[in-house]
Design an enzyme around this catalytic site. Structure first.
Site, short mmCIF file in Angstrom:
data_model
loop_
_atom_site.label_atom_id
_atom_site.label_comp_id
_atom_site.label_asym_id
_atom_site.label_seq_id
_atom_site.Cartn_x
_atom_site.Cartn_y
_atom_site.Cartn_z
N ASP A 158 0.79 -1.13 -0.04
CA ASP A 158 -0.06 -0.02 -0.06
C ASP A 158 0.98 1.19 0.17
OD1 ASP A 158 -2.41 1.57 0.39
OD2 ASP A 158 -1.57 1.97 2.48
N ASP A 177 -0.09 5.12 0.89
CA ASP A 177 -0.36 6.25 1.79
C ASP A 177 -0.51 5.63 3.18
OD1 ASP A 177 -0.64 8.53 0.37
OD2 ASP A 177 -2.43 7.67 -0.45
N ASP A 234 -1.57 -0.73 5.98
CA ASP A 234 -1.61 0.01 7.27
C ASP A 234 -3.14 -0.02 7.65
OD1 ASP A 234 -2.01 1.96 5.22
OD2 ASP A 234 -2.43 3.39 7.03
#
Length: 225
Positions: free
Chosen positions: A10, A12, A172
């Site tokens: 991922d 961001d 995240d």
């Protein structure tokens, strides 16, 4: 059977800390439809979703035309912030570059990204940090259903010819981990991003530092330390 392995990141909240740019752009999106913006934690809770899905969750009373205005206002504000501040708008997390370099040096390991960003946004992030050589597959919101749909991961595996058992998704948010589970691959959560670790229930493990990633991958792939 291929010996290749694939690590999909991922962006961001995992590779880069873009929360200031995201929150600022979200405020512009809400201003565009004359609504008050939710608090920061609520805005960050939707990071990882495609923008249309994010706006639908954040402003459920609006019609599709209102959500479309929010999306365009967000894109314009985010782009303006990025142009004005460059790399400062999305700094790499500590240890990210070093780990990317370490993994890229292993012949059988391929790297990719799966992000809710647009193609334009991802390309800008890669360019500003000089990451062009690292990612052999790049999956963006323009081409796929929103996370947690597994399309991004399945396409990355098809691009690279890597099996499910040899693929790991690093992210995240709960959306990243749910996407990994839906694709049948291992999900590794990280604690430094935008969703608290207790929400990453679908993760195999949650890492606290970037430099823990290579050893964890070796364990997953049952390689010697």
């Amino acid at each position: 059977m291929s010996d290749l392995k694939l690590v999909i990141f991922d962006v961001d909240g995992t590779l880069v800390d873009s929360q200031a740019a995201i929150v600022g752009a979200m405020h512009a999106a809400f201003e565009a439809v004359n609504l008050p913006a939710p608090e920061r934690a609520v805005l960050l809770s939707i990071v990882g979703l495609s923008l249309d899905q994010a706006m639908s969750r954040l402003a459920p009373a609006l019609d599709p035309a209102g959500h479309a205005r929010m999306v365009e206002a967000y894109k314009d504000a985010y782009h303006s912030h990025r142009v004005a501040t460059g790399a400062a708008s999305m700094p790499l997390y500590p240890g990210a570059l070093e780990v990317l370099q370490e993994l890229t040096a292993i012949d059988e390991v391929l790297l990719g990204v799966a992000t809710g960003k647009s193609r334009r946004g991802l390309d800008a992030m890669i360019e500003v940090h000089g990451l062009e050589r690292y990612f052999v597959t790049r999956q963006v919101a323009d081409d796929h259903p929103s996370k947690p749909h597994p399309s991004m991961i399945l396409t990355a595996m098809a691009d690279t010819g890597v099996d499910r058992d040899a693929t790991v998704m690093v992210g995240d948010t709960e959306f990243d981990m749910e996407m990994a589970a839906a694709a049948g691959v291992t999900g590794l959560g990280v604690s430094w991003g935008y969703h608290p670790p207790h929400l990453l229930t679908a993760a195999h493990t949650v890492l606290d530092r970037f430099d823990q990633l290579p050893a964890r991958l070796r364990t997953i792939w049952k390689e010697p330390a």
